[in-house]
Design a protein around this motif. Structure first.
Motif, PDB file in Angstrom:
ATOM      1  N   ALA A 303       0.819  -1.211   0.000  1.00  0.00           N
ATOM      2  CA  ALA A 303       0.000   0.000   0.000  1.00  0.00           C
ATOM      3  C   ALA A 303       0.855   1.265   0.000  1.00  0.00           C
ATOM      4  N   GLY A 304       2.158   1.106   0.199  1.00  0.00           N
ATOM      5  CA  GLY A 304       3.067   2.249   0.188  1.00  0.00           C
ATOM      6  C   GLY A 304       4.492   1.769   0.335  1.00  0.00           C
ATOM      7  N   TYR A 305       5.443   2.659   0.026  1.00  0.00           N
ATOM      8  CA  TYR A 305       6.845   2.245   0.020  1.00  0.00           C
ATOM      9  C   TYR A 305       7.747   3.456   0.183  1.00  0.00           C
ATOM     10  N   VAL A 306       8.755   3.306   1.068  1.00  0.00           N
ATOM     11  CA  VAL A 306       9.832   4.285   1.206  1.00  0.00           C
ATOM     12  C   VAL A 306      11.134   3.514   1.368  1.00  0.00           C
ATOM     13  N   SER A 307      12.170   3.939   0.655  1.00  0.00           N
ATOM     14  CA  SER A 307      13.487   3.321   0.835  1.00  0.00           C
ATOM     15  C   SER A 307      14.564   4.284   0.339  1.00  0.00           C
ATOM     16  N   TRP A 308      15.800   3.837   0.458  1.00  0.00           N
ATOM     17  CA  TRP A 308      16.933   4.571  -0.091  1.00  0.00           C
ATOM     18  C   TRP A 308      17.235   4.160  -1.525  1.00  0.00           C
ATOM     19  N   GLY A 309      16.452   3.237  -2.074  1.00  0.00           N
ATOM     20  CA  GLY A 309      16.705   2.781  -3.428  1.00  0.00           C
ATOM     21  C   GLY A 309      18.154   2.371  -3.596  1.00  0.00           C
ATOM     22  N   SER A 310      18.740   2.763  -4.706  1.00  0.00           N
ATOM     23  CA  SER A 310      20.113   2.351  -5.008  1.00  0.00           C
ATOM     24  C   SER A 310      21.152   3.049  -4.137  1.00  0.00           C
ATOM     25  N   ASN A 311      20.741   4.005  -3.295  1.00  0.00           N
ATOM     26  CA  ASN A 311      21.678   4.609  -2.346  1.00  0.00           C
ATOM     27  C   ASN A 311      21.895   3.724  -1.122  1.00  0.00           C
ATOM     28  N   ASP A 312      21.074   2.716  -0.968  1.00  0.00           N
ATOM     29  CA  ASP A 312      21.257   1.754   0.115  1.00  0.00           C
ATOM     30  C   ASP A 312      22.468   0.890  -0.216  1.00  0.00           C
ATOM     31  N   GLY A 313      23.395   0.787   0.725  1.00  0.00           N
ATOM     32  CA  GLY A 313      24.606   0.011   0.474  1.00  0.00           C
ATOM     33  C   GLY A 313      24.350  -1.457   0.233  1.00  0.00           C
ATOM     34  N   HIS A 314      23.143  -1.925   0.564  1.00  0.00           N
ATOM     35  CA  HIS A 314      22.785  -3.327   0.359  1.00  0.00           C
ATOM     36  C   HIS A 314      21.732  -3.473  -0.738  1.00  0.00           C
ATOM     37  N   TYR A 315      21.648  -2.453  -1.572  1.00  0.00           N
ATOM     38  CA  TYR A 315      20.629  -2.420  -2.640  1.00  0.00           C
ATOM     39  C   TYR A 315      20.728  -3.636  -3.549  1.00  0.00           C
ATOM     40  N   SER A 316      19.561  -4.141  -3.907  1.00  0.00           N
ATOM     41  CA  SER A 316      19.462  -5.231  -4.875  1.00  0.00           C
ATOM     42  C   SER A 316      18.449  -4.823  -5.931  1.00  0.00           C
ATOM     43  N   ALA A 317      18.900  -4.698  -7.174  1.00  0.00           N
ATOM     44  CA  ALA A 317      17.977  -4.354  -8.254  1.00  0.00           C
ATOM     45  C   ALA A 317      16.891  -5.409  -8.400  1.00  0.00           C
ATOM     46  N   ALA A 318      17.269  -6.665  -8.192  1.00  0.00           N
ATOM     47  CA  ALA A 318      16.285  -7.747  -8.297  1.00  0.00           C
ATOM     48  C   ALA A 318      15.204  -7.588  -7.239  1.00  0.00           C
ATOM     49  N   ASN A 319      15.598  -7.214  -6.030  1.00  0.00           N
ATOM     50  CA  ASN A 319      14.604  -7.007  -4.966  1.00  0.00           C
ATOM     51  C   ASN A 319      13.743  -5.785  -5.247  1.00  0.00           C
ATOM     52  N   TYR A 320      14.366  -4.715  -5.704  1.00  0.00           N
ATOM     53  CA  TYR A 320      13.630  -3.492  -6.037  1.00  0.00           C
ATOM     54  C   TYR A 320      12.567  -3.779  -7.096  1.00  0.00           C
ATOM     55  N   ASN A 321      12.925  -4.598  -8.057  1.00  0.00           N
ATOM     56  CA  ASN A 321      12.004  -4.910  -9.155  1.00  0.00           C
ATOM     57  C   ASN A 321      11.074  -6.076  -8.847  1.00  0.00           C
ATOM     58  N   SER A 322      11.089  -6.537  -7.590  1.00  0.00           N
ATOM     59  CA  SER A 322      10.160  -7.600  -7.176  1.00  0.00           C
ATOM     60  C   SER A 322       9.084  -7.064  -6.237  1.00  0.00           C
ATOM     61  N   LEU A 323       8.952  -5.731  -6.176  1.00  0.00           N
ATOM     62  CA  LEU A 323       7.938  -5.091  -5.344  1.00  0.00           C
ATOM     63  C   LEU A 323       6.730  -4.752  -6.213  1.00  0.00           C
ATOM     64  N   TYR A 324       5.546  -5.158  -5.775  1.00  0.00           N
ATOM     65  CA  TYR A 324       4.321  -4.875  -6.523  1.00  0.00           C
ATOM     66  C   TYR A 324       3.287  -4.245  -5.596  1.00  0.00           C
ATOM     67  N   PHE A 325       2.413  -3.455  -6.183  1.00  0.00           N
ATOM     68  CA  PHE A 325       1.597  -2.543  -5.400  1.00  0.00           C
ATOM     69  C   PHE A 325       0.102  -2.698  -5.654  1.00  0.00           C
ATOM     70  N   SER A 326      -0.663  -2.336  -4.645  1.00  0.00           N
ATOM     71  CA  SER A 326      -2.121  -2.332  -4.765  1.00  0.00           C
ATOM     72  C   SER A 326      -2.593  -0.967  -5.251  1.00  0.00           C
ATOM     73  N   PRO A 327      -3.833  -0.862  -5.778  1.00  0.00           N
ATOM     74  CA  PRO A 327      -4.353   0.429  -6.231  1.00  0.00           C
ATOM     75  C   PRO A 327      -4.339   1.466  -5.108  1.00  0.00           C
ATOM     76  N   GLY A 328      -3.820   2.654  -5.425  1.00  0.00           N
ATOM     77  CA  GLY A 328      -3.741   3.731  -4.453  1.00  0.00           C
ATOM     78  C   GLY A 328      -2.406   3.840  -3.753  1.00  0.00           C
ATOM     79  N   ALA A 329      -1.502   2.883  -3.960  1.00  0.00           N
ATOM     80  CA  ALA A 329      -0.208   2.890  -3.278  1.00  0.00           C
ATOM     81  C   ALA A 329       0.659   4.062  -3.732  1.00  0.00           C
ATOM     82  N   ILE A 330       1.377   4.667  -2.773  1.00  0.00           N
ATOM     83  CA  ILE A 330       2.301   5.754  -3.088  1.00  0.00           C
ATOM     84  C   ILE A 330       3.691   5.415  -2.587  1.00  0.00           C
ATOM     85  N   ALA A 331       4.717   6.081  -3.153  1.00  0.00           N
ATOM     86  CA  ALA A 331       6.093   5.718  -2.829  1.00  0.00           C
ATOM     87  C   ALA A 331       7.019   6.920  -2.930  1.00  0.00           C
TER      88      ALA A 331
END
Length: 423
Positions: A303-331
């Protein structure tokens, strides 16, 4: 020729929509009933007549939302190449700002402005801006009229970490952390968002999700999905009691100039996520506040999402692209160039358009370096949104700076939660 292209794009949309990944049990309707019809008359849609995709998205939105206020501009098609996503300042003034101001000067009811994919999103050679004069076109438009108001405060921005030549000016956002709902008359400026995505289908799906969220709210379908707040433990958790912080000094007087000479501490953003978590938990809104070193992925129906994205030292593009959202979700992601392009690309920092493709309804990003002071406050963002404020009001209430680098993708009047006066 343009008619044939438009028909082709709409046909492609029909095929593409059938392939969209859906993580929500709710059905997204082709049309919807506005949660607050009085908002409609306050919306202005701006479409680029030289861009078939811009026209298609604008026409679709106006039809399904019932919006009648619109203007057509003529500028290079920002949907065809990254080069055309940027427009030079003199051309912006002639092709976009001048006709827009002419309309706004005779339509005092407008509070929300919607751009569509195909309208450039960055202005180059802007006086008093860094990075060769670049700034967000949307954020510039959001402050139209600020320069004529004696209560408007300029922020002089510099930071030695970005070199001795990093200088520029922004405006203090008059709506930041407001407890009063927005109107141009009360605050000046405008709430500016855009309907965008990598493809025509992605951009039109933003409207579909907005309407689906409002349909769910109207029909009492409660969103049980979590809001994910993914902190980065490497940055610590600083000044918890001071969040969300303000740029204004204790003795601030409207109209005085302010100065930023150093980026705020990263740990403050982690702590602001903690404030958001405490609020959401107190309202029994499902929330996951991750304070470990992990970069969280593989979540559906968010329903919503906040992160450091690729600025996170443990960032994973695969994990970032495995997040899916419900209608109305903001980030929101604390990523300097998360909206450097709104077209498919490779390399560089994580992009907000990936989240749009993965189902988010609204998201804020940055054309160029905003410093952390320019990133939206997570606690204010979710406080306002879950109290029934519109998508645009929520992002703008959470943003300290305008006339700067920010871009908000989404239907500005999307309202996914019931109205509440509770803080």
């Amino acid at each position: 020729m343009q008619t044939k292209i438009l028909l082709f794009l709409l046909a492609s949309l029909t095929m593409s929509c059938s392939k969209q990944h859906s993580s929500s049990k709710a059905t997204a309707p082709a049309t919807g009933t506005e949660q607050n019809p009085s908002l409609i008359s306050r919306v202005l849609v701006v479409k680029n007549a030289n861009s078939p995709i811009s026209v298609a998205i604008a026409d679709d939105y106006m039809k399904r939302r019932g919006v009648t206020n619109s203007i057509s501009i003529n500028c290079p098609d920002g949907a065809v190449s990254q080069y055309r996503e940027t427009i030079a300042y003199p051309d912006y003034v002639t092709a976009i700002e001048t006709p827009l101001l002419a309309y706004l000067n005779t339509h005092s009811n407008i509070d929300f402005i919607v751009f569509t994919k195909g309208v450039p999103m960055r202005i180059s050679n802007v006086p008093n801006k860094p990075y060769e004069g670049d700034c967000s076109l949307d954020s510039r438009v959001a402050t139209l009229g600020y320069e004529k108001n004696a209560a408007s405060s300029v922020v002089n921005v510099s930071d030695p970490n970005y070199g001795s030549t990093y200088v520029g000016t922004a405006w203090v956002n008059k709506f930041f952390n407001s407890e009063t709902r927005f109107s141009h008359k009360a605050f000046g400026g405008y709430m500016v968002t855009r309907l965008d995505g990598y493809t025509l289908a992605d951009a039109i799906a933003v409207t579909t999700r907005s309407l689906a969220a409002e349909n769910n709210l109207k029909n009492g379908v409660k969103n049980e999905g979590q809001i994910l707040l993914d902190a980065c433990s490497d940055f610590d958790f600083l000044n918890k009691a001071a969040q969300p912080y303000t740029l204004l000094p204790a003795n601030y007087k409207p109209g005085q100039s302010l100065t930023i000479v150093k980026e705020s501490a990263y740990g403050e953003y982690n702590s602001d996520m903690g404030v958001a978590y405490n609020y959401l938990k107190s309202k029994n809104i499902p929330v996951l506040y991750d304070t470990t070193a992990d970069f969280i992925g593989h979540k559906n129906n968010l329903a919503g999402y906040v992160s450091w994205g690729s600025n996170d030292g443990h960032y994973s593009a695969a994990n970032y692209n495995s997040l899916y959202f419900s209608p109305g979700a903001i980030a929101e992601t604390a990523v300097s160039t998360s909206a450097r392009t709104l077209l498919p690309t490779t390399g560089g920092q994580s992009l907000i358009e990936d989240l749009v493709a993965q189902g988010v309804t609204g998201v804020k990003g940055y054309t160029d370096e905003p410093l952390l002071q320019g990133i939206a406050s997570p606690s204010i963002l979710f406080n306002r949104y879950t109290r029934g404020w519109t998508l645009a009001e929520s992002f703008y209430a959470a943003s300290r700076l305008e006339g700067w680098m920010g871009i908000v993708i989404g239907d500005p009047i999307c309202t996914a939660y019931a109205s509440s006066s509770n803080k």
